[in-house]
Design a protein around this motif. Structure first.
Motif, PDB file in Angstrom:
ATOM      1  N   ASN A 113     -48.067  19.377 -23.681  1.00  0.00           N
ATOM      2  CA  ASN A 113     -47.836  18.588 -24.743  1.00  0.00           C
ATOM      3  C   ASN A 113     -47.190  17.196 -24.632  1.00  0.00           C
ATOM      4  O   ASN A 113     -47.512  16.399 -25.089  1.00  0.00           O
ATOM      5  CB  ASN A 113     -47.084  19.323 -25.795  1.00  0.00           C
ATOM      6  CG  ASN A 113     -47.636  20.584 -26.538  1.00  0.00           C
ATOM      7  OD1 ASN A 113     -48.953  20.404 -26.721  1.00  0.00           O
ATOM      8  ND2 ASN A 113     -46.981  21.656 -26.866  1.00  0.00           N
ATOM      9  N   VAL A 146     -39.977  16.942 -29.257  1.00  0.00           N
ATOM     10  CA  VAL A 146     -40.931  15.932 -29.997  1.00  0.00           C
ATOM     11  C   VAL A 146     -39.870  14.669 -30.323  1.00  0.00           C
ATOM     12  O   VAL A 146     -40.286  13.541 -29.985  1.00  0.00           O
ATOM     13  CB  VAL A 146     -41.539  16.603 -31.200  1.00  0.00           C
ATOM     14  CG1 VAL A 146     -42.106  15.643 -31.894  1.00  0.00           C
ATOM     15  CG2 VAL A 146     -42.377  17.699 -30.658  1.00  0.00           C
ATOM     16  N   ASN A 199     -40.665  11.002 -28.880  1.00  0.00           N
ATOM     17  CA  ASN A 199     -40.973   9.980 -29.813  1.00  0.00           C
ATOM     18  C   ASN A 199     -39.969   8.593 -29.247  1.00  0.00           C
ATOM     19  O   ASN A 199     -40.568   7.537 -29.432  1.00  0.00           O
ATOM     20  CB  ASN A 199     -40.713  10.532 -31.364  1.00  0.00           C
ATOM     21  CG  ASN A 199     -41.257   9.618 -32.397  1.00  0.00           C
ATOM     22  OD1 ASN A 199     -41.418   9.963 -33.271  1.00  0.00           O
ATOM     23  ND2 ASN A 199     -41.462   8.501 -32.048  1.00  0.00           N
ATOM     24  N   THR A 231     -44.928  16.399 -37.040  1.00  0.00           N
ATOM     25  CA  THR A 231     -45.333  18.024 -36.865  1.00  0.00           C
ATOM     26  C   THR A 231     -45.257  18.610 -38.246  1.00  0.00           C
ATOM     27  O   THR A 231     -44.299  19.138 -38.542  1.00  0.00           O
ATOM     28  CB  THR A 231     -44.076  18.401 -35.916  1.00  0.00           C
ATOM     29  OG1 THR A 231     -42.714  17.941 -36.547  1.00  0.00           O
ATOM     30  CG2 THR A 231     -44.134  17.481 -34.536  1.00  0.00           C
ATOM     31  N   LEU A 262     -49.268  13.964 -25.782  1.00  0.00           N
ATOM     32  CA  LEU A 262     -48.839  13.140 -26.688  1.00  0.00           C
ATOM     33  C   LEU A 262     -48.583  11.791 -26.181  1.00  0.00           C
ATOM     34  O   LEU A 262     -48.638  10.645 -26.798  1.00  0.00           O
ATOM     35  CB  LEU A 262     -47.213  13.718 -27.160  1.00  0.00           C
ATOM     36  CG  LEU A 262     -47.351  14.875 -28.112  1.00  0.00           C
ATOM     37  CD1 LEU A 262     -46.137  15.490 -28.212  1.00  0.00           C
ATOM     38  CD2 LEU A 262     -48.170  14.378 -29.461  1.00  0.00           C
TER      39      LEU A 262
END
Length: 216
Positions: free
Chosen positions: A97, A136, A140, A155, A101
């Motif tokens: 991930n 996440v 970010n 999400t 991402l």
């Protein structure tokens, strides 16, 4: 009011397809990105491309086969799928991930998209570390700093269990579509799957729980 545009990290599975329909509801323009990382079966890519085409959204296919060279696991190698419930199974791909991402962000910036949508969730039974909300949010910030660009990683499923994910698909009017056309099964069987692998067990338990709550 719809936001302008979004890029969905898209595998053609239950979660990412539900996220796709969520994005189509909330954004004026949606694109998808699928990764070829040496997964067990090519059906995943074929299903993702077919769903994107049916829904009229552009699909970007990126070659991430290097990932399969870096880590030995049951998703990228011909290994038996193993793992006790509540533990991280050997289908876990370290860094997947994170890399997906990050590459999605590079693509998004080139296409003028700020919002990246991914179907990760903390309620995942296997406890994948790169499905956590803290990861996440951290990534970010890192992506924004790395590219000086206002990314927003969305999400929609973060705090939902599988039954609630089925409920979201139903509320979006796509319950039957997600049930019949998505590919979650590690053995590459569309819809209800093989019924034997951990992904099928999780999907089926969530479905049964939701149908009980719904009353039929």
């Amino acid at each position: 009011m719809k936001r302008q545009s979004a890029l969905v990290v898209f595998s053609g599975g239950q979660d990412s397809t539900t996220c796709l329909f969520w994005a189509l509801k909330h954004y004026d323009h949606v694109e998808t990105v699928t990764f070829a990382y040496g997964q067990r079966h090519s059906q995943e890519i074929q299903v993702a491309q077919a769903i994107a085409k049916e829904q009229g959204v552009k699909n970007h296919l990126l070659d991430m086969s290097l990932l399969g060279q870096l880590t030995a696991n049951a998703l990228t190698r011909d290994l038996a799928i193993e793992g006790e419930e509540g533990e991280v199974p050997n289908t876990f791909v370290d860094g997947r991930n994170h890399l997906f991402l990050s590459f999605a962000a590079v693509l998004a910036k080139q296409t003028g998209i700020t919002d990246i949508i991914t179907g990760v969730c903390e309620t995942d039974f296997s406890g994948y570390p790169d499905c956590r909300d803290s990861f996440v949010k951290s990534l970010n910030v890192t992506l924004n700093l790395a590219m000086d660009y206002p990314f927003v990683i969305q999400t929609p499923l973060m705090w939902l269990d599988k039954a609630e994910t089925w409920e979201m698909a139903d509320n979006l009017g796509q319950f039957d579509y997600v049930r019949e056309k998505t590919l979650t099964c590690y053995n590459g069987i569309v819809g209800s799957g093989c019924g034997q692998c951990p992904a099928c067990h999780l999907r089926q338990r969530g479905l049964e729980t939701y149908l009980e709550r719904r009353g039929h």
